[in-house]
Design an enzyme around this catalytic site. Sequence first.
Site, mmCIF file in Angstrom:
data_model
loop_
_atom_site.group_PDB
_atom_site.id
_atom_site.type_symbol
_atom_site.label_atom_id
_atom_site.label_comp_id
_atom_site.label_asym_id
_atom_site.label_seq_id
_atom_site.Cartn_x
_atom_site.Cartn_y
_atom_site.Cartn_z
ATOM 1 N N HIS A 243 4.014 132.096 36.330
ATOM 2 C CA HIS A 243 4.060 130.685 35.964
ATOM 3 C C HIS A 243 2.670 130.058 36.023
ATOM 4 C CE1 HIS A 243 8.289 129.965 35.317
ATOM 5 N NE2 HIS A 243 8.595 130.628 36.426
ATOM 6 N N GLU A 244 1.883 130.434 37.017
ATOM 7 C CA GLU A 244 0.540 129.874 37.139
ATOM 8 C C GLU A 244 -0.357 130.332 35.989
ATOM 9 O OE1 GLU A 244 -0.630 127.609 39.187
ATOM 10 O OE2 GLU A 244 1.380 127.397 40.030
ATOM 11 N N ALA A 358 9.808 154.111 21.399
ATOM 12 C CA ALA A 358 9.886 155.312 20.562
ATOM 13 C C ALA A 358 8.930 155.218 19.380
ATOM 14 C CB ALA A 358 11.322 155.513 20.078
ATOM 15 N N TYR A 361 5.237 155.991 20.263
ATOM 16 C CA TYR A 361 4.782 157.354 20.572
ATOM 17 C C TYR A 361 5.176 158.410 19.543
ATOM 18 C CZ TYR A 361 3.750 155.405 25.132
ATOM 19 O OH TYR A 361 3.245 154.641 26.135
ATOM 20 N N ASP A 389 12.683 160.226 19.571
ATOM 21 C CA ASP A 389 11.439 160.164 18.804
ATOM 22 C C ASP A 389 10.880 161.577 18.638
ATOM 23 O OD1 ASP A 389 9.732 160.935 21.034
ATOM 24 O OD2 ASP A 389 10.004 158.918 21.820
ATOM 25 N N GLY A 419 0.988 149.403 26.128
ATOM 26 C CA GLY A 419 2.095 149.311 27.059
ATOM 27 C C GLY A 419 1.632 148.966 28.460
ATOM 28 N N GLY A 421 4.253 149.140 31.013
ATOM 29 C CA GLY A 421 5.265 149.749 31.866
ATOM 30 C C GLY A 421 6.382 148.822 32.280
#
Length: 470
Positions: A243-244, A358, A361, A389, A419, A421
């Site tokens: 939020h900050e 998918a 990669y 994939d 990405g 994660g």
Amino acid sequence: MNRLFWKIFVWFLVAMFLVGGTLALSVASSRIDSADSRFRSVADRVVRLEAEHAARVFEQGGPAELQKYLAEMSDTSPARPGLFTSEGRNVLGQESAPVLMPLIFRASRTYETQFETDHDTRVLAQRTYGPSGKSYVFYTEIAPPTFGPFHSGLRELLIRLAAIVIVGILVCLWLAHYITSPVLRLQHAVREIAAGKLSTRVGATLGRRRDEIAALGHDFDHMAEHLETLMNVQRRLLQAISHELRSPLARMNVALGLGRQRSGEELQSTWDRIQKDADRLNEMIAQILTLARLESESDIAARRTIELSLFLQEIVADADFEARSIECSVIVVLSEPLLVRANTSLLRSAIENVLRNAIRYTERGSQVEVSLLADSVNGQTIAIIHVADHGPGVPEPDLVNVFRPFYRVADSRERETGGVGLGLAITDHAIRLHGGAVSARNSPLGGLIVELRLPAISQPMPLLYRHSNQ
């Protein structure tokens, strides 16, 4: 659960029977010895009296009276008596078995009652004296009494044994339940914790136990409380930071807009780079907030019944449009019509995260293949979505970790693809809130297969849609 219960029950039962059997054999052996001793004592006194009476009858009444007396003895008891001289001759002139002679001669040399066992018959010989002072040997054969299967003593013994067995089984069942029930509660609590219900406690369910299992339960509660505190602090911290960060990012976007207007064409590439990083930060913050919200929820509202195959095809169509920009495609290879109750926004986000992962990669020019199948587990229809994939796959040790927040298989590769994660972690939480599960495995043909399992509310129906490349 049941295996532990029945193992403990069987071991208690076996131990009880071993101890009981050993005790019963010991008691039976001592009783047999005691019975034999009592028999010898009683028989010794009785045969002495009978021997004296038989010698008196023979000397006073002759052979006829003796034969009559011995016949009366045979009629009133299983004994088969006889009277011999000290030289071993039957006073009635009857022939005797040669095997009796050693016993007769042995008894003629002592005043002690001689015992011998012939198969199931007890043979007794006792030296005695008639009124004339002449020495005789009295012998008798006693067949031990036989009891039927319903003899009162045997029946009483069987009733006692049955009562002992029943009581033993009940006690073993209670002991097994007493030991395993808190273990089962701990197992259930561990599964609840693993499912994200960190408020689960077991101390109240253990009652007044004061043993090691109760101590283990209280230690488990302390651990769960500590975990819950840490997770709550982590969630609040992520939410607060996210939020900050929203405010300075919003100001940065305004500054980017003003900068684009006041600068020339030569700085547009720099502004584009800054805009790309700002968008990435916005996306990451949105994902963090979404994940924090999902982790704090134990159920979802706003569910409605949807036709999953049609819903999936809409998501695949959108993903295919995105994939074409990097020379890939997303197709539905198999789809069965299934009804599910779901929060459409949350479920769409879960499936889209898997599809984007998918697309990210898979090899250029390849296809991401999506299928929807139906299965039945314990009478419950399960919808199974497969997303496959044609990328490099994931190392086997990392397959169980790809759904953890901020987990990245290879940092350099994730930076290249953008990405952080969080996408698969959001998918995992969203699917679990729907009562399902997510898993990943490597395909034998190469690439990664992500499987989403959701409870359905309709039975499998005929094949609705199939895509073919031929």
